[in-house]
Design an enzyme around this catalytic site. Structure first.
Site, mmCIF file in Angstrom:
data_model
loop_
_atom_site.group_PDB
_atom_site.id
_atom_site.type_symbol
_atom_site.label_atom_id
_atom_site.label_comp_id
_atom_site.label_asym_id
_atom_site.label_seq_id
_atom_site.Cartn_x
_atom_site.Cartn_y
_atom_site.Cartn_z
ATOM 1 N N LYS A 16 -13.593 -13.772 11.066
ATOM 2 C CA LYS A 16 -13.583 -13.594 12.462
ATOM 3 C C LYS A 16 -13.705 -12.240 12.997
ATOM 4 C CE LYS A 16 -10.670 -17.671 12.648
ATOM 5 N NZ LYS A 16 -9.488 -18.527 13.070
ATOM 6 N N TYR A 56 -14.904 -25.031 18.570
ATOM 7 C CA TYR A 56 -13.622 -25.315 18.573
ATOM 8 C C TYR A 56 -13.444 -26.651 19.598
ATOM 9 C CZ TYR A 56 -12.104 -21.577 15.648
ATOM 10 O OH TYR A 56 -11.841 -20.425 14.737
ATOM 11 N N PHE A 64 -3.558 -22.592 23.696
ATOM 12 C CA PHE A 64 -4.087 -21.383 23.205
ATOM 13 C C PHE A 64 -5.693 -21.283 23.292
ATOM 14 C CE2 PHE A 64 -3.410 -24.060 19.365
ATOM 15 C CZ PHE A 64 -4.433 -23.991 18.792
ATOM 16 N N ARG A 92 -10.090 -24.290 1.768
ATOM 17 C CA ARG A 92 -8.994 -24.063 2.704
ATOM 18 C C ARG A 92 -7.781 -23.657 1.561
ATOM 19 N NH1 ARG A 92 -9.292 -25.501 8.198
ATOM 20 N NH2 ARG A 92 -7.301 -26.865 7.762
ATOM 21 N N THR A 98 -2.774 -21.759 8.231
ATOM 22 C CA THR A 98 -3.198 -21.160 9.401
ATOM 23 C C THR A 98 -2.483 -20.055 9.896
ATOM 24 O OG1 THR A 98 -3.941 -23.296 10.160
ATOM 25 C CG2 THR A 98 -3.690 -21.857 11.651
ATOM 26 N N ARG A 109 -5.435 -15.473 3.876
ATOM 27 C CA ARG A 109 -4.416 -15.129 4.773
ATOM 28 C C ARG A 109 -3.153 -14.574 4.424
ATOM 29 N NH1 ARG A 109 -5.889 -20.612 7.925
ATOM 30 N NH2 ARG A 109 -7.704 -19.859 9.395
ATOM 31 N N ASN A 119 -6.079 -14.743 12.289
ATOM 32 C CA ASN A 119 -6.059 -14.719 10.917
ATOM 33 C C ASN A 119 -7.289 -14.807 10.064
ATOM 34 O OD1 ASN A 119 -7.160 -17.146 12.264
ATOM 35 N ND2 ASN A 119 -5.855 -18.768 11.688
ATOM 36 N N HIS A 122 -12.304 -18.511 8.974
ATOM 37 C CA HIS A 122 -12.327 -19.621 9.566
ATOM 38 C C HIS A 122 -13.004 -20.446 8.183
ATOM 39 C CE1 HIS A 122 -13.475 -23.615 11.374
ATOM 40 N NE2 HIS A 122 -14.699 -23.402 10.575
ATOM 41 N N GLU A 133 -20.849 -27.804 11.563
ATOM 42 C CA GLU A 133 -20.529 -26.248 11.926
ATOM 43 C C GLU A 133 -21.676 -25.487 11.169
ATOM 44 O OE1 GLU A 133 -16.506 -25.515 10.571
ATOM 45 O OE2 GLU A 133 -15.817 -26.923 12.075
#
Ligand code: RTP
Length: 155
Positions: A16, A56, A64, A92, A98, A109, A119, A122, A133
Site C-alpha cells: 500500500k 474494495y 471507513f 494472510r 488487519t 504487519r 497497515n 494487502h 484481483e
C-alpha cells in the site's frame, strides 16, 4: 512430487502507499520470496479512485470506506501476483492480522506497522478473490509463467 499434486493457487499482494513511502517494498517482497512462493507479476502503479473502489467493493457500506479509498490512492502502490500451493491462507498468515497491534511479531504487519488504517500491505482473502484481483490489477501480458527450475522442492 506430493506438493505438485496439490492445487496451486494465485494471490494478489499489494504494498500500500505507506509501505512504498516508508521504503518497505524490498522487505515485503523478500518475505514472500524467502517463503518459496513464485512471483508472476510485479509493477509500481498509481491507481485511480474507480479501481480502488472496485477492488474494495465488498466494503462499500463501511464507515471507513471513503478514508480507505483516499489512503489507497494517496500514492503509488506495488502490485504483485504470487503463485503457490496453499498460498492464499499462507500469505494472510505472513501478513498478519488487519490491526497491526494485534498482529503477531514475525508477521509483516506485526513487525512493521502500527495502525489499521496504515497497515502497509494487502493480501487476497480467498482463491476466488485472488483470481479476481489479479485480473483487476494486471493485463494478461503483464503476467509471466516461468519455471523456478533451481528450486523445484519448494513447490
Ligand atoms: P486487506 O484486504 O487490505 O488485506 O485487509 P484485511 O482483509 O486484513 O481487512 P479488511 O477488513 O478487508 O479491510 C480492508 C482494509 O481496510 C482498512 N480498514 N480500515 N476501521 C478502520 O479504519 C479500517 N478497517 C479496515 C485496512 O487498511 C484494511 O486492510
Amino acid at each position: 512430487l506430493i506438493a505438485s499434486l496439490e492445487q496451486v493457487d494465485q494471490t494478489y499482494i499489494m504494498v500500500k502507499p505507506d509501505g512504498v513511502q516508508r521504503g518497505l517494498v524490498g522487505e515485503i517482497i523478500s518475505r514472500f520470496e524467502k517463503k518459496g512462493f513464485k512471483l508472476t507479476g510485479l509493477k509500481l502503479f498509481q491507481c485511480s479512485k474507480e479501481l480502488a473502489e472496485e477492488h474494495y467493493k465488498d466494503l462499500k457500506g463501511k464507515s471507513f470506506f471513503p478514508k480507505l479509498i483516499d489512503y489507497i490512492t494517496s500514492g503509488p502502490v506495488v502490485c504483485m501476483a504470487w503463485e503457490g500451493v496453499g498460498i492464499v491462507a499462507s500469505a494472510r498468515k505472513l501478513i498478519g492480522a488487519t490491526d497491526p497491534l494485534q498482529a503477531e511479531p514475525g508477521t509483516i504487519r506485526g513487525d512493521l506497522a502500527v495502525q489499521t488504517g496504515r497497515n502497509i500491505v494487502h493480501g487476497s482473502d480467498s482463491p476466488e478473490n485472488g483470481k479476481r484481483e489479479i485480473a483487476l490489477w494486471f493485463n494478461e501480458a503483464e503476467l509471466c509463467q516461468w519455471n523456478p527450475a533451481q528450486a523445484p522442492w519448494l513447490r
